[in-house]
Design a protein around this motif. Structure first.
Motif, short mmCIF file in Angstrom:
data_model
loop_
_atom_site.label_atom_id
_atom_site.label_comp_id
_atom_site.label_asym_id
_atom_site.label_seq_id
_atom_site.Cartn_x
_atom_site.Cartn_y
_atom_site.Cartn_z
N ALA A 149 0.83 -1.20 0.00
CA ALA A 149 0.00 0.00 0.00
C ALA A 149 0.87 1.25 0.00
O ALA A 149 0.56 2.25 -0.69
CB ALA A 149 -0.93 -0.01 1.21
N GLY A 150 1.96 1.23 0.77
CA GLY A 150 2.87 2.36 0.78
C GLY A 150 3.48 2.62 -0.58
O GLY A 150 3.63 3.78 -0.99
N TRP A 151 3.80 1.54 -1.30
CA TRP A 151 4.38 1.71 -2.64
C TRP A 151 3.35 2.34 -3.58
O TRP A 151 3.69 3.24 -4.36
CB TRP A 151 4.83 0.37 -3.20
N VAL A 152 2.10 1.86 -3.54
CA VAL A 152 1.07 2.40 -4.42
C VAL A 152 0.84 3.88 -4.14
O VAL A 152 0.74 4.71 -5.06
CB VAL A 152 -0.24 1.60 -4.27
N LEU A 153 0.74 4.24 -2.87
CA LEU A 153 0.51 5.64 -2.53
C LEU A 153 1.70 6.51 -2.91
O LEU A 153 1.53 7.65 -3.35
CB LEU A 153 0.22 5.76 -1.03
N ASP A 154 2.89 5.97 -2.74
CA ASP A 154 4.08 6.73 -3.12
C ASP A 154 4.09 6.99 -4.63
O ASP A 154 4.54 8.06 -5.08
CB ASP A 154 5.33 5.97 -2.70
N ALA A 155 3.59 6.03 -5.41
CA ALA A 155 3.59 6.16 -6.87
C ALA A 155 2.46 7.05 -7.37
O ALA A 155 2.62 7.78 -8.36
CB ALA A 155 3.51 4.78 -7.52
N GLU A 156 1.30 7.01 -6.72
CA GLU A 156 0.11 7.69 -7.23
C GLU A 156 -0.36 8.84 -6.37
O GLU A 156 -1.45 9.36 -6.59
CB GLU A 156 -1.04 6.68 -7.39
N CYS A 157 0.42 9.26 -5.41
CA CYS A 157 0.00 10.30 -4.47
C CYS A 157 -0.36 11.59 -5.19
O CYS A 157 -1.42 12.19 -4.95
CB CYS A 157 1.08 10.55 -3.42
N GLU A 158 0.49 12.04 -6.08
CA GLU A 158 0.26 13.31 -6.76
C GLU A 158 -0.98 13.25 -7.65
O GLU A 158 -1.76 14.21 -7.73
CB GLU A 158 1.50 13.70 -7.58
N VAL A 159 -1.15 12.13 -8.35
CA VAL A 159 -2.33 11.98 -9.22
C VAL A 159 -3.61 11.98 -8.39
O VAL A 159 -4.59 12.65 -8.73
CB VAL A 159 -2.21 10.68 -10.05
N LEU A 160 -3.61 11.21 -7.29
CA LEU A 160 -4.79 11.16 -6.43
C LEU A 160 -5.10 12.53 -5.83
O LEU A 160 -6.26 12.94 -5.77
CB LEU A 160 -4.58 10.13 -5.33
N LYS A 161 -4.07 13.22 -5.38
CA LYS A 161 -4.28 14.54 -4.78
C LYS A 161 -4.87 15.51 -5.80
O LYS A 161 -5.78 16.28 -5.48
CB LYS A 161 -2.95 15.07 -4.25
N GLU A 162 -4.37 15.45 -7.02
CA GLU A 162 -4.90 16.33 -8.08
C GLU A 162 -6.36 16.02 -8.37
O GLU A 162 -7.19 16.95 -8.52
CB GLU A 162 -4.06 16.15 -9.35
N LEU A 163 -6.72 14.75 -8.45
CA LEU A 163 -8.11 14.38 -8.73
C LEU A 163 -9.03 14.74 -7.58
O LEU A 163 -10.15 15.22 -7.79
CB LEU A 163 -8.19 12.87 -9.00
N VAL A 164 -8.57 14.52 -6.34
CA VAL A 164 -9.39 14.83 -5.16
C VAL A 164 -9.68 16.33 -5.09
O VAL A 164 -10.79 16.75 -4.74
CB VAL A 164 -8.67 14.34 -3.88
N GLU A 165 -8.68 17.15 -5.42
CA GLU A 165 -8.87 18.59 -5.38
C GLU A 165 -9.67 19.10 -6.58
O GLU A 165 -10.43 20.07 -6.47
CB GLU A 165 -7.51 19.29 -5.32
N LYS A 166 -9.52 18.45 -7.72
CA LYS A 166 -10.24 18.88 -8.92
C LYS A 166 -11.71 18.53 -8.86
O LYS A 166 -12.56 19.26 -9.38
CB LYS A 166 -9.60 18.24 -10.16
N TYR A 167 -12.03 17.40 -8.20
CA TYR A 167 -13.43 16.95 -8.07
C TYR A 167 -13.78 16.84 -6.60
O TYR A 167 -13.80 15.75 -6.02
CB TYR A 167 -13.61 15.61 -8.77
N PRO A 168 -14.07 17.98 -5.95
CA PRO A 168 -14.30 17.98 -4.49
C PRO A 168 -15.56 17.23 -4.06
O PRO A 168 -15.69 16.90 -2.87
CB PRO A 168 -14.40 19.47 -4.15
N ASN A 169 -16.48 16.97 -4.98
CA ASN A 169 -17.72 16.27 -4.63
C ASN A 169 -17.64 14.78 -4.92
O ASN A 169 -18.63 14.06 -4.71
CB ASN A 169 -18.90 16.88 -5.38
#
Length: 453
Positions: A149-169
């Motif tokens: 799980a740590g590896w996945v989050l380390d690899a996709e953290c920036e993408v997930l953060k961008e999507l979460v902020e772009k689609y707040p709902n």
């Protein structure tokens, strides 16, 4: 002479114990595990068949030209697929997965495939654990799954953060099957614990669906995160019921009868109350959904019924002696039966002709009932003296949004405060490791500064 005379007596006691164990197992059916649980509603079970299809889509090489799609297709728009990672991309650190932006359901989905029997790396993830090796947030978790799980989050953290902020709902959903279910559950744990890493995402936006879940976290964590993690079990599935550590099974293939005999004696002689007080024992995570489609001593399949609860004791503690124990673990069967159960729920609602206003009121009532059930489970864990169990006031629920968010934000700030001061980027695995120390024997223990979180 007295010792020789006592041997037949010991053999009789052992045989009686084995006979009692076998008798209990032969009479125990999967329906007994959830017979006191309530029935699930269509609103809460709706994501399960869809997420099962998303997990199945991970097995495809080209979603525009699928080879093994179920009846009705995967329900995926290839244009909304953000990324797809194969074993070559993960280098064996984690199973294959996809990140899908589901505009139809306002959901950001990270779906992870199950165990690949042909990949040695998957076995390495499973075997990378010892009983009581890894502590996390006041409990114990599976070490190999947490690293994945740590590896996945380390690899996709920036993408997930961008999507979460772009689609707040939109909600953020982690879904996985078998091995992937354990990784998905660990993903939810770490993200909830460190919400600031994904732009201070609201706890209520984070969801996890563990399909055919592995036993990956201690009981206090399994109950505490029941408002985020949902586990789905089909009838007799063996994996959620397998309490023997997987690494012990693989290491003991040449002496499997010895393991079975010891397990027989332990199940017979050790009461469940004592097992509950073992802080290192791992369980299936979160709220449980049990799909029951067969009845004892009857042939064929019946219309599936879905039962749900947040149990503290009786979380699939007994293996069911059934010829379907392995087939019920297959994601194909789970998707099929989950869809059948969903169709029956929708048909029942259609027959009842529930007005839209009452349907909304029922959803509010369901959320309130889940919140009360969640609190009751936390209180029961404390009353049963489950190690490291906490009262519900310290954790967020469906109703206590502000209190829950503030408590988890404060705990997240205390654990990552030093990283905010540092300008260097810290990986998720480094963040996880920084919470722990090694004792004199070399075991990982929670740092003193985090024990009172």
């Amino acid at each position: 002479m007295s010792i020789i005379c006592g041997l037949p007596l010991l053999e009789c006691v052992y045989c009686l114990a084995c006979a009692r164990w076998a008798w209990k197992r032969c009479l125990h059916t999967a329906g007994h595990d959830s017979e006191t649980w309530g029935l699930a509603t269509a609103e809460e079970f709706d994501p399960v068949p869809r997420l099962c299809r998303y997990i199945l889509a991970v097995y495809e090489d080209d979603l525009r030209h699928p080879l093994w799609e179920p009846p009705g297709g995967y329900g995926i728009n290839p244009d909304w697929l953000i990324l797809r990672k194969t074993y070559e991309d993960t280098q064996g650190r984690a199973p294959s997965y996809i990140l899908y932006l589901d505009h139809d359901h306002a959901d950001i989905v990270l779906a992870i495939r199950g165990l690949n029997l042909a990949k040695e790396s998957d076995y390495q993830v499973l075997l990378d654990n010892k009983l009581g090796e890894k502590k996390f947030d006041g409990g114990y978790v599976h070490n190999g799954l947490l690293k994945a799980a740590g590896w996945v989050l380390d690899a996709e953290c920036e993408v997930l953060k961008e999507l979460v902020e772009k689609y707040p709902n939109y909600t953020l959903t982690f879904a996985g099957h078998s091995l992937g279910s354990g990784v998905a559950a660990m993903l939810a744990l770490v993200v909830v614990r460190h919400q600031d890493k994904l732009g201070n995402i609201d706890r209520r936006r984070i969801r996890c669906y563990a399909i055919a879940p592995a036993r990956c976290m201690s009981l206090n964590l399994a109950v505490r995160y029941a408002d985020v993690i949902n586990s789905v079990v089909l009838q007799d599935d063996f994996l959620p019921r397998t309490a023997t550590p997987l690494e012990d099974i693989f290491k003991s293939l040449f002496c499997l009868p010895c393991i079975l005999c010891l397990r027989c004696m332990r199940d017979t002689c050790i009461p469940e109350e004592k097992m509950l007080k073992d802080p290192r024992r791992l369980y299936a995570p979160g709220r449980l959904y049990h799909i029951v489609e067969r009845r004892p001593f009857r042939l064929g399949r019946y219309p599936p019924v879905v039962r749900t609860a947040v149990p503290v004791d009786g979380r699939f503690e007994h293996i069911v002696l059934s010829c379907n124990a392995t087939s019920d673990h297959a994601i194909i069967w789970i998707e099929r039966e989950a869809q059948r159960a969903m169709d029956l729920m929708l048909e029942k609602d259609r027959i009842m002709e529930i007005p839209a206003k009452q349907r909304m009121e029922r959803q509010e009532t369901l959320a309130r009932e889940h919140s009360e059930e969640y609190r009751a489970a936390l209180q029961r864990a404390v009353s049963l003296s489950v190690p490291h169990a906490y009262s519900p006031s310290q954790y967020g629920t469906f109703d206590e949004s502000k209190d829950g968010e503030n408590s988890h934000k404060s705990s997240g700030e205390s654990s990552v405060g030093s990283s905010r001061k540092s300008k260097n980027k810290e990986s998720w695995n480094e963040l996880i490791e920084r919470l722990f120390d090694k004792d004199e024997s070399g075991h990982m223990v929670l740092k003193k500064s985090h024990r009172d979180d």
